[in-house]
Design an enzyme around this catalytic site. Structure first.
Site, short mmCIF file in Angstrom:
data_model
loop_
_atom_site.label_atom_id
_atom_site.label_comp_id
_atom_site.label_asym_id
_atom_site.label_seq_id
_atom_site.Cartn_x
_atom_site.Cartn_y
_atom_site.Cartn_z
CB SER A 297 -10.09 -9.41 4.01
OG SER A 297 -11.24 -9.83 3.11
CB CYS B 218 -10.77 -2.70 0.14
SG CYS B 218 -9.99 -2.19 -1.42
CB CYS C 101 -8.17 -4.88 -3.74
SG CYS C 101 -7.23 -3.29 -3.67
CD GLU D 203 -5.14 -6.19 -1.89
OE1 GLU D 203 -5.42 -6.52 -1.01
OE2 GLU D 203 -4.90 -4.85 -1.95
CG ASN E 169 -1.98 1.24 1.16
OD1 ASN E 169 -1.59 2.11 1.34
ND2 ASN E 169 -3.12 0.68 1.46
CG HIS F 34 -5.70 0.05 -2.03
ND1 HIS F 34 -7.14 -0.39 -1.64
CD2 HIS F 34 -5.94 1.52 -2.15
CE1 HIS F 34 -7.72 0.54 -1.16
NE2 HIS F 34 -7.17 1.81 -1.57
CG ASP G 43 -6.06 2.33 3.30
OD1 ASP G 43 -5.67 2.77 2.34
OD2 ASP G 43 -6.09 1.18 3.63
#
Length: 147
Positions: A78, A80, A83, A55, A42, A53, A143
């Site tokens: 996990s 968001c 993503c 990912e 991130n 982010h 975030d």
């Protein structure tokens, strides 16, 4: 390469992001044989870019592929909805999640739509996020879009 081996790469990235003054979430996109196609963390704070982010960073670092069905996205947290949408949009076939205790993102939705999801409940990932959220609640809620 098993889930815990994959997670090591993402944890390294999360720690790198934290050391840079950012949010400690890391990710990597892996190919069918476990090769690292791209990795990242991130960088919302560092780059002033709300879309960077972990990912997203890993996906961008991987570059173009004809398809992503045989790839695995490993992430310390996990994913968001943003993503999770990336995973669905590009047909990433598998997601390995370090933890979903501090944030329960879209991994259930991904599983409902055919993505193979593994949640590892890794204590290191929980600790990274728990400590970060306690120290920087305003940044954390920014975030995840909950101001």
């Amino acid at each position: 390469m098993d889930g815990m081996d994959m997670l090591e790469i993402a944890v390294e990235e999360a720690r790198r992001g934290l050391a840079e003054g950012g949010i400690p979430i890391g990710a990597a996109l892996l190919g069918p044989d476990g090769e690292v196609l791209g990795r990242g963390h991130n960088r919302r704070v560092q780059d002033g870019d709300p879309s960077m982010h972990a990912e997203t960073a890993a996906f961008r670092a991987a570059g173009r592929r004809r398809h992503y069905r045989d790839t695995t996205m490993v992430t310390t947290l996990s994913p968001c909805w943003y993503c999770s949408g990336l995973v669905r949009q590009f047909g990433i076939g598998r997601v390995v999640v370090g933890e979903a205790t501090t944030f329960h993102g879209g991994h259930d939705w991904l599983a409902e739509h055919g993505v193979v999801v593994t949640v590892l409940d890794d204590a290191r990932c929980v600790e990274l996020m728990t400590e970060f959220i306690a120290a920087h609640p305003d940044l954390w809620y920014e975030d995840i879009g909950e101001n």
